[in-house]
Design an enzyme around this catalytic site. Structure first.
Site, PDB file in Angstrom:
ATOM      1  N   ILE A  14      21.015 -32.767   8.746  1.00 12.92           N
ATOM      2  CA  ILE A  14      20.063 -33.735   9.329  1.00 12.92           C
ATOM      3  C   ILE A  14      19.028 -32.982  10.172  1.00 12.92           C
ATOM      4  O   ILE A  14      17.825 -33.271  10.091  1.00 12.92           O
ATOM      5  CB  ILE A  14      20.780 -34.797  10.194  1.00 12.92           C
ATOM      6  N   ASP A  34      20.877 -24.421  17.596  1.00 11.57           N
ATOM      7  CA  ASP A  34      22.222 -24.516  17.016  1.00 11.57           C
ATOM      8  C   ASP A  34      23.064 -23.382  17.606  1.00 11.57           C
ATOM      9  O   ASP A  34      22.519 -22.376  18.072  1.00 11.57           O
ATOM     10  CB  ASP A  34      22.160 -24.367  15.488  1.00 11.57           C
ATOM     11  N   ARG A  83      31.476 -36.179   8.441  1.00 10.01           N
ATOM     12  CA  ARG A  83      32.690 -36.599   7.722  1.00 10.01           C
ATOM     13  C   ARG A  83      32.836 -35.885   6.390  1.00 10.01           C
ATOM     14  O   ARG A  83      31.862 -35.534   5.757  1.00 10.01           O
ATOM     15  CB  ARG A  83      32.599 -38.095   7.408  1.00 10.01           C
ATOM     16  N   HIS A 176      28.499 -48.807  14.692  1.00  9.09           N
ATOM     17  CA  HIS A 176      28.229 -48.118  13.425  1.00  9.09           C
ATOM     18  C   HIS A 176      29.557 -47.823  12.726  1.00  9.09           C
ATOM     19  O   HIS A 176      29.957 -46.695  12.553  1.00  9.09           O
ATOM     20  CB  HIS A 176      27.470 -46.823  13.723  1.00  9.09           C
TER      21      HIS A 176
HETATM   22  P1  A3D Z   1      25.964 -30.516   9.652  1.00  7.86           P
HETATM   23  O1  A3D Z   1      25.109 -30.185   8.495  1.00  7.86           O
HETATM   24  O2  A3D Z   1      27.368 -30.008   9.669  1.00  7.86           O
HETATM   25  O3  A3D Z   1      25.206 -30.029  10.984  1.00  7.86           O
HETATM   26  C1  A3D Z   1      25.795 -30.030  12.237  1.00  7.86           C
HETATM   27  C2  A3D Z   1      25.313 -28.781  12.965  1.00  7.86           C
HETATM   28  O4  A3D Z   1      25.798 -28.846  14.305  1.00  7.86           O
HETATM   29  C3  A3D Z   1      25.810 -27.470  12.357  1.00  7.86           C
HETATM   30  O5  A3D Z   1      24.697 -26.654  12.011  1.00  7.86           O
HETATM   31  C4  A3D Z   1      26.650 -26.848  13.473  1.00  7.86           C
HETATM   32  O6  A3D Z   1      26.536 -25.430  13.539  1.00  7.86           O
HETATM   33  C5  A3D Z   1      26.020 -27.498  14.695  1.00  7.86           C
HETATM   34  N1  A3D Z   1      26.873 -27.467  15.873  1.00  7.86           N
HETATM   35  C6  A3D Z   1      28.211 -27.580  15.961  1.00  7.86           C
HETATM   36  N2  A3D Z   1      28.604 -27.485  17.257  1.00  7.86           N
HETATM   37  C7  A3D Z   1      27.472 -27.314  17.992  1.00  7.86           C
HETATM   38  C8  A3D Z   1      27.199 -27.152  19.375  1.00  7.86           C
HETATM   39  N3  A3D Z   1      28.204 -27.147  20.272  1.00  7.86           N
HETATM   40  N4  A3D Z   1      25.926 -27.014  19.770  1.00  7.86           N
HETATM   41  C9  A3D Z   1      24.917 -27.013  18.873  1.00  7.86           C
HETATM   42  N5  A3D Z   1      25.102 -27.148  17.544  1.00  7.86           N
HETATM   43  C10 A3D Z   1      26.363 -27.306  17.110  1.00  7.86           C
HETATM   44  O7  A3D Z   1      26.052 -32.116   9.868  1.00  7.86           O
HETATM   45  P2  A3D Z   1      24.915 -33.217   9.565  1.00  7.86           P
HETATM   46  O8  A3D Z   1      23.610 -32.711  10.039  1.00  7.86           O
HETATM   47  O9  A3D Z   1      25.072 -33.695   8.168  1.00  7.86           O
HETATM   48  O10 A3D Z   1      25.458 -34.402  10.505  1.00  7.86           O
HETATM   49  C11 A3D Z   1      25.425 -34.252  11.904  1.00  7.86           C
HETATM   50  C12 A3D Z   1      26.143 -35.395  12.603  1.00  7.86           C
HETATM   51  O11 A3D Z   1      25.487 -36.626  12.321  1.00  7.86           O
HETATM   52  C13 A3D Z   1      27.603 -35.605  12.178  1.00  7.86           C
HETATM   53  O12 A3D Z   1      28.394 -35.902  13.311  1.00  7.86           O
HETATM   54  C14 A3D Z   1      27.534 -36.819  11.265  1.00  7.86           C
HETATM   55  O13 A3D Z   1      28.746 -37.537  11.206  1.00  7.86           O
HETATM   56  C15 A3D Z   1      26.454 -37.601  11.945  1.00  7.86           C
HETATM   57  N6  A3D Z   1      25.812 -38.638  11.131  1.00  7.86           N
HETATM   58  C16 A3D Z   1      25.533 -39.818  11.749  1.00  7.86           C
HETATM   59  C17 A3D Z   1      24.904 -40.827  11.051  1.00  7.86           C
HETATM   60  C18 A3D Z   1      24.611 -42.119  11.739  1.00  7.86           C
HETATM   61  O14 A3D Z   1      24.061 -43.009  11.156  1.00  7.86           O
HETATM   62  C19 A3D Z   1      25.018 -42.304  13.120  1.00  7.86           C
HETATM   63  C20 A3D Z   1      24.560 -40.647   9.706  1.00  7.86           C
HETATM   64  C21 A3D Z   1      24.846 -39.432   9.110  1.00  7.86           C
HETATM   65  C22 A3D Z   1      25.476 -38.413   9.835  1.00  7.86           C
END
Ligand code: A3D
Length: 320
Positions: A14, A34, A83, A176
């Protein structure tokens, strides 16, 4: 006038997509932060190189130090883990709560005047914890989920009825989770509330019921298809809509996870409600009329949110 500064905390799927959208529309200069070394720098450089093609003069920077987010106008938080198939959003609490503590402290120290949009799951509990850990004003800390859930609802309605997505206004309130509340009476197709749209033959009641159910499970549908993570294009677009409304003082009414103090009879938690977002952050919470059925669905969804908050308090007693 100086461009706005947008800090993206988390440079994963994201975060990278957010950076691309923000740069393409020159919403502001972007800092991708990050803990993973190289990832934010690599994504920032890749998008900066693309800017020579899409023709915007924004700056992009990757960072592993919170000092680089100094003075950010907007922080969008996706740090944590997403997830995997078979996991519920609630399974993420243990890991992501610790991440919210680090992020909240980083924002409080370096960007205390920012408008903060949390996306990390389980959303309603993580935005609550992020506000507590950061200590920022409640009207400046919001969660993104409702814009996404409502967009899914609107898209499914458009796909079924053949009406342009531009003429569909869909609302999903509550937490959510799978018991979110798609607001059928307040959602419209070409101005017709959905029950009237059924009467007018746009779709059958069975179609509408199936769409409501598919909306509730919309996140899981994508997780099952992707297998390695969760949705990222639509979540990123949704958060940018919220950031844009704040930065440009658009005063859009968007469904967001907001702090409640009496609205809808709710207090002291974050839950998805229609919120007017302008230069002051959350400037107003819009109160829909609700039937007994809708009230009961909202109460059930709120109970789930309260359960998540209790789980956070158990894991981190400083939150109690
Ligand atoms: P992902 O691509 O895994 O990115 C998460 C990033 O966070 C990674 O690059 C990690 O290195 C980084 N990270 C981990 N710990 C830390 C930290 N302490 N400080 C800074 N960076 C860190 O995940 P994503 O981008 O697909 O999703 C991110 C989050 O959004 C997850 O928790 C999902 O569940 C959530 N999400 C929410 C929605 C909603 O509608 C609310 C929808 C989709 C995803």
């Amino acid at each position: 006038m100086a461009r706005a500064k947008i800090a993206l905390i988390g440079a994963g799927m994201i975060g990278g997509t957010l950076a691309h959208i923000c740069a393409r529309e020159a919403l502001g200069d972007v800092v991708l932060f990050d803990i993973a070394e190289g990832t934010p720098q690599g994504k920032a450089l890749d998008i900066a190189e693309a800017s020579a093609v899409f023709g915007q003069d924004v700056s992009l920077k990757g960072a592993n130090d919170y000092a680089d987010i100094a003075g950010a106008d907007v922080c969008i938080v996706t740090a944590g883990v997403p997830r995997k198939p078979g996991m519920s959003r609630d399974d993420l609490i243990g890991i992501n709560l610790k991440v919210m503590k680090a992020v909240g402290e980083g924002i409080a120290k370096h960007a205390p005047n920012a408008f903060v949009i949390c996306i990390t799951n389980p959303l309603d509990a993580m935005v609550w914890a992020l506000q507590k850990f950061s200590g920022l004003p409640k009207e400046k800390v919001v969660g993104m989920a409702g814009v996404l859930d409502s967009a899914r609802f609107a898209y499914f309605l458009a796909e079924k009825t053949g009406v342009s997505v531009q003429d569909i206004h869909a609302w999903t309130l509550g937490g959510h989770g799978d018991d979110m509340v798609p607001m059928v009476r307040h959602s419209t197709i070409g101005g017709l509330p959905l029950p009237d749209a059924v009467s007018a033959g746009f779709m059958s009641q069975a179609d509408l019921d199936a769409i409501v159910e598919r909306t509730r499970k919309g996140g899981g549908e994508i997780v099952a298809l992707l297998k390695t993570g969760s949705a990222f294009y639509a979540p990123a677009e949704s958060a940018v809509a919220m950031a844009r409304s704040y930065l440009l003082d658009q005063k859009r009414v968007l469904p967001c996870a907001v702090w409640v103090s009496g609205q809808y009879g709710l207090n002291d938690l974050y839950v998805g409600l229609p919120a007017l977002i302008g230069a002051g952050g959350v400037e107003k919470i819009v109160e829909f009329t609700t039937t007994e059925d809708e009230k009961a669905m909202l109460a059930k969804s709120v109970d789930s949110v309260k359960g998540l908050i209790d789980a956070c308090k158990q894991q981190d007693p400083s939150l109690a």
